[in-house]
Design a protein around this motif. Structure first.
Motif, PDB file in Angstrom:
ATOM      1  N   TYR A 193      -2.672  14.226 -14.783  1.00 15.62           N
ATOM      2  CA  TYR A 193      -3.675  14.702 -13.835  1.00 15.62           C
ATOM      3  C   TYR A 193      -4.416  13.511 -13.252  1.00 15.62           C
ATOM      4  N   GLY A 194      -4.790  13.625 -11.971  1.00  6.50           N
ATOM      5  CA  GLY A 194      -5.583  12.598 -11.304  1.00  6.50           C
ATOM      6  C   GLY A 194      -6.835  13.208 -10.718  1.00  6.50           C
ATOM      7  N   GLU A 195      -7.959  12.507 -10.837  1.00  5.59           N
ATOM      8  CA  GLU A 195      -9.253  13.015 -10.366  1.00  5.59           C
ATOM      9  C   GLU A 195      -9.854  12.051  -9.351  1.00  5.59           C
ATOM     10  N   MET A 196     -10.261  12.543  -8.194  1.00  2.00           N
ATOM     11  CA  MET A 196     -10.968  11.716  -7.224  1.00  2.00           C
ATOM     12  C   MET A 196     -12.348  11.366  -7.771  1.00  2.00           C
ATOM     13  N   THR A 197     -12.817  10.146  -7.455  1.00  3.31           N
ATOM     14  CA  THR A 197     -14.075   9.690  -8.042  1.00  3.31           C
ATOM     15  C   THR A 197     -14.993   8.952  -7.083  1.00  3.31           C
ATOM     16  N   LYS A 198     -14.568   8.644  -5.868  1.00  2.00           N
ATOM     17  CA  LYS A 198     -15.402   7.791  -5.011  1.00  2.00           C
ATOM     18  C   LYS A 198     -15.469   8.315  -3.585  1.00  2.00           C
TER      19      LYS A 198
ATOM     20  N   THR B  29      -9.154  12.120 -25.273  1.00  2.05           N
ATOM     21  CA  THR B  29      -8.457  12.742 -26.404  1.00  2.05           C
ATOM     22  C   THR B  29      -6.967  12.869 -26.133  1.00  2.05           C
ATOM     23  N   ASP B  30      -6.624  13.380 -24.940  1.00  3.86           N
ATOM     24  CA  ASP B  30      -5.215  13.617 -24.613  1.00  3.86           C
ATOM     25  C   ASP B  30      -4.532  12.417 -23.977  1.00  3.86           C
ATOM     26  N   GLY B  31      -5.292  11.569 -23.293  1.00  6.07           N
ATOM     27  CA  GLY B  31      -4.695  10.452 -22.564  1.00  6.07           C
ATOM     28  C   GLY B  31      -3.906  10.892 -21.347  1.00  6.07           C
ATOM     29  N   SER B  32      -4.199  12.093 -20.820  1.00  6.39           N
ATOM     30  CA  SER B  32      -3.412  12.625 -19.709  1.00  6.39           C
ATOM     31  C   SER B  32      -3.996  12.291 -18.345  1.00  6.39           C
ATOM     32  N   ILE B  33      -5.194  11.702 -18.316  1.00  5.61           N
ATOM     33  CA  ILE B  33      -5.767  11.186 -17.075  1.00  5.61           C
ATOM     34  C   ILE B  33      -5.653   9.674 -17.100  1.00  5.61           C
ATOM     35  N   SER B  34      -5.132   9.105 -16.054  1.00  2.00           N
ATOM     36  CA  SER B  34      -4.867   7.669 -15.991  1.00  2.00           C
ATOM     37  C   SER B  34      -6.147   6.849 -16.121  1.00  2.00           C
ATOM     38  N   SER B  35      -5.980   5.618 -16.593  1.00  3.63           N
ATOM     39  CA  SER B  35      -7.111   4.690 -16.652  1.00  3.63           C
ATOM     40  C   SER B  35      -7.512   4.219 -15.255  1.00  3.63           C
ATOM     41  N   ASN B  36      -6.643   4.454 -14.261  1.00  2.00           N
ATOM     42  CA  ASN B  36      -6.999   4.161 -12.870  1.00  2.00           C
ATOM     43  C   ASN B  36      -7.851   5.314 -12.358  1.00  2.00           C
ATOM     44  N   ASN B  37      -9.148   5.092 -12.274  1.00  2.00           N
ATOM     45  CA  ASN B  37     -10.066   6.154 -11.897  1.00  2.00           C
ATOM     46  C   ASN B  37     -10.765   5.857 -10.584  1.00  2.00           C
ATOM     47  N   SER B  38     -10.074   5.213  -9.672  1.00  2.00           N
ATOM     48  CA  SER B  38     -10.695   4.810  -8.419  1.00  2.00           C
ATOM     49  C   SER B  38     -10.040   5.511  -7.231  1.00  2.00           C
ATOM     50  N   TYR B  39      -9.774   6.792  -7.387  1.00  2.00           N
ATOM     51  CA  TYR B  39      -9.124   7.549  -6.320  1.00  2.00           C
ATOM     52  C   TYR B  39     -10.144   8.130  -5.344  1.00  2.00           C
ATOM     53  N   ASP B  40      -9.740   8.162  -4.072  1.00  2.00           N
ATOM     54  CA  ASP B  40     -10.432   8.962  -3.071  1.00  2.00           C
ATOM     55  C   ASP B  40      -9.393   9.853  -2.408  1.00  2.00           C
ATOM     56  N   TRP B  41      -9.769  10.478  -1.277  1.00  2.00           N
ATOM     57  CA  TRP B  41      -8.871  11.441  -0.645  1.00  2.00           C
ATOM     58  C   TRP B  41      -7.516  10.829  -0.307  1.00  2.00           C
ATOM     59  N   ALA B  42      -7.499   9.655   0.283  1.00  2.00           N
ATOM     60  CA  ALA B  42      -6.239   9.044   0.711  1.00  2.00           C
ATOM     61  C   ALA B  42      -5.449   8.493  -0.470  1.00  2.00           C
ATOM     62  N   SER B  43      -6.120   7.799  -1.374  1.00  2.00           N
ATOM     63  CA  SER B  43      -5.390   7.125  -2.448  1.00  2.00           C
ATOM     64  C   SER B  43      -4.824   8.090  -3.479  1.00  2.00           C
ATOM     65  N   VAL B  44      -5.468   9.253  -3.683  1.00  2.00           N
ATOM     66  CA  VAL B  44      -4.888  10.207  -4.623  1.00  2.00           C
ATOM     67  C   VAL B  44      -3.607  10.802  -4.043  1.00  2.00           C
ATOM     68  N   HIS B  45      -3.555  10.960  -2.723  1.00  2.00           N
ATOM     69  CA  HIS B  45      -2.315  11.410  -2.080  1.00  2.00           C
ATOM     70  C   HIS B  45      -1.207  10.390  -2.294  1.00  2.00           C
ATOM     71  N   GLN B  46      -1.542   9.133  -2.099  1.00  2.00           N
ATOM     72  CA  GLN B  46      -0.547   8.079  -2.276  1.00  2.00           C
ATOM     73  C   GLN B  46      -0.012   8.061  -3.701  1.00  2.00           C
ATOM     74  N   ALA B  47      -0.922   8.202  -4.663  1.00  2.00           N
ATOM     75  CA  ALA B  47      -0.513   8.196  -6.063  1.00  2.00           C
ATOM     76  C   ALA B  47       0.393   9.383  -6.375  1.00  2.00           C
ATOM     77  N   PHE B  48       0.049  10.541  -5.859  1.00  2.00           N
ATOM     78  CA  PHE B  48       0.858  11.733  -6.112  1.00  2.00           C
ATOM     79  C   PHE B  48       2.226  11.611  -5.444  1.00  2.00           C
ATOM     80  N   ALA B  49       2.244  11.202  -4.180  1.00  2.00           N
ATOM     81  CA  ALA B  49       3.508  11.102  -3.451  1.00  2.00           C
ATOM     82  C   ALA B  49       4.451  10.083  -4.079  1.00  2.00           C
ATOM     83  N   SER B  50       3.896   9.065  -4.712  1.00  2.00           N
ATOM     84  CA  SER B  50       4.724   8.036  -5.339  1.00  2.00           C
ATOM     85  C   SER B  50       5.033   8.335  -6.808  1.00  2.00           C
ATOM     86  N   GLY B  51       4.634   9.521  -7.285  1.00  2.00           N
ATOM     87  CA  GLY B  51       4.990   9.938  -8.632  1.00  2.00           C
ATOM     88  C   GLY B  51       4.140   9.351  -9.738  1.00  2.00           C
ATOM     89  N   LYS B  52       2.949   8.861  -9.408  1.00  2.00           N
ATOM     90  CA  LYS B  52       2.090   8.235 -10.424  1.00  2.00           C
ATOM     91  C   LYS B  52       1.180   9.231 -11.134  1.00  2.00           C
TER      92      LYS B  52
END
Length: 457
Positions: A198-203, A250-273
């Motif tokens: 899972y990825g969460e937008m933060t900025k 606890t689960d480690g299912s959210i990446s340590s990269n927590n600097s997503y916004d609207w555009a970058s979360v799309h990029q991460a998802f489209a590239s399979g990250k």
């Protein structure tokens, strides 16, 4: 998605057909046209990073519009809404004449006299009386005047990678419908594939936007209905943040990269990250035109909602507005352009078919689910009109479309929306970067900050 051959920028028969179709359903000619005076306006055409096909399509449609309105010249330009740079663009004269802003920002722009009064021009449109009153309210000022044309209505939804679901032994046709299931699926994907579940937008205010989405889905609210009292420190917000905390630490299912916004979360998802994220139901289009997503991996589902009677999906949209610096003739032309490019196709079959064909011919997505600015019946009718040109994987979006009109759609916080979202960005960031974050204290501090904003009016 099947990709058709790109066409040149020359005005095609399809574009001519679209112009003729839209002539039958759009508003009347502006005063500047009737008097034979030419006008040239700049308009929002494409986002930074969009592919050439998107740029070509915007230019082609500008040519089609000019064919219909010879005295109006449309100059599309690269632009995307950014609340932090808008005022500087307005002052510096770099804004296009016609552009879109989020529902949440329109009333503030009206109060600050930063957008033009286009009430008369919008009311001339043939379908004005059929617009959903709740949607039209987003474009209406305190004075009762209309300051833009609503479009792009959405409900936030769950986007998921079907291939990663399959690799993790999960059924891609059965995405999670509860938050417990989402957490379990995210962990299974991380454990079995090594990809963040899972990825969460933060900025850039998106952290607060998506936290509000989770809060709504769990039955909470960020403000009182009248927008006078901040309620960020509610049990649902605390529950949502605790979920994110546990998935991260606890689960480690959210990446340590927590600097997503609207555009970058799309990029991460489209590239399979990342395997899942929450955003507007219509962002598949952006991931195709900007991020080159492989359609085979894509899945769309409704956001999980709790059993609370107050739970629902956060919804919003855009208002096509006009720069306050526009002349009367430019403002009238801008409304006609917004009608042509964004809205008229939803109320007229010939316009819908012509637009769908032109869009498909330009390698753009056709058929991505959005909420109708009219009603459910209008949406169903429109989808029937364009079915021969749909090129998005609708079967992979059924978990969303099967329930999209059943879910309760809840408007964004009514006052100081972007400021309130911004107050929550740091809360989400802290929870995802500090295992020992004090969630109640963070929410209380953010609530105090939000209340100060609301008190300013």
């Amino acid at each position: 998605m099947r990709r058709s051959r790109l066409r040149t920028l020359a005005l095609t028969g399809t574009a001519v057909a679209m112009a003729a179709a839209l002539a039958a359903c759009g508003g009347g000619s502006s005063d500047s046209e009737s008097k034979g005076k030419g006008v040239t306006i700049t308009v929002e055409g494409w986002r930074p990073g969009d592919q050439k096909a998107t740029i070509d399509y915007a230019k082609k449609q500008a040519a089609a519009f000019h064919k219909l309105h010879p005295s109006i010249t449309i100059v599309p330009k690269e632009w995307q809404w950014n609340a932090q740079t808008f005022s500087a663009q307005l002052a510096g004269g770099t804004l296009p004449i016609s552009f879109r802003v989020p529902f949440t920002d329109t009333k503030g722009l009206v109060e600050r006299h930063q957008v033009a009064d286009v009430d008369a021009e919008v009311r001339k449109l043939s379908y004005f009386g059929q617009l959903n009153p709740n949607v039209l309210a987003a474009a209406t000022g305190a004075d009762g005047k209309v300051y833009g044309l609503p479009s792009d209505v959405y409900a936030n939804a769950l986007h998921y990678n079907r291939e990663l679901f399959t690799q993790a032994g999960l059924d891609p046709d059965k995405p999670p419908t509860t938050w417990d299931e989402l957490r379990a699926d995210a962990k299974a994907i991380t454990d079995k594939t090594g990809v963040a579940g899972y990825g969460e937008m933060t900025k850039s205010n998106t952290g607060g936007w998506i936290l509000s989405t989770l809060t709504y889905a769990m039955g909470g609210r960020m403000e009182s209905e009248d927008g006078k009292t901040a309620t960020l420190d509610n049990p649902a917000s605390e529950q949502a943040l605790q979920l994110l905390h546990d998935m991260r630490w606890t689960d480690g299912s959210i990446s340590s990269n927590n600097s997503y916004d609207w555009a970058s979360v799309h990029q991460a998802f489209a590239s399979g990250k990342i395997a899942m994220f929450v955003s507007g139901s219509d962002v598949y289009n952006a991931m195709v035109t900007t991020d080159k997503i492989d359609p085979k991996i894509y899945g769309l589902a409704g956001i999980p909602v709790s059993d609370s009677a107050d739970a629902g999906a956060l919804g919003g949209g855009s208002v096509n507005v006009v720069s306050a610096k526009a002349s009367k003739a430019e403002a009238a032309a801008a409304v006609q352009w917004a009608d042509f490019f964004r809205v008229a196709k939803y109320s007229d079959q010939d316009a819908a078919v012509a637009d769908a064909k032109a869009t498909a011919d330009s390698d753009q997505p056709v058929g991505t689910p959005t909420f109708s600015i009219f009603d459910e019946a209008s949406y169903t009718t429109y989808q029937g009109w364009i079915k021969d040109y749909v090129n998005v994987p609708l079967d992979q979006m059924k978990p969303y479309t099967d329930a999209m009109f059943a879910v309760k759609l809840i408007a964004e916080p009514p006052a100081q929306t972007q400021g309130v979202y911004g107050a929550m960005d740091s809360v989400v960031q802290k929870v995802l970067t500090d295992k020992n974050a004090d969630i109640p204290a963070l929410l209380q501090a953010a609530n105090d900050k939000a209340q100060q904003l609301l008190d300013q009016g």
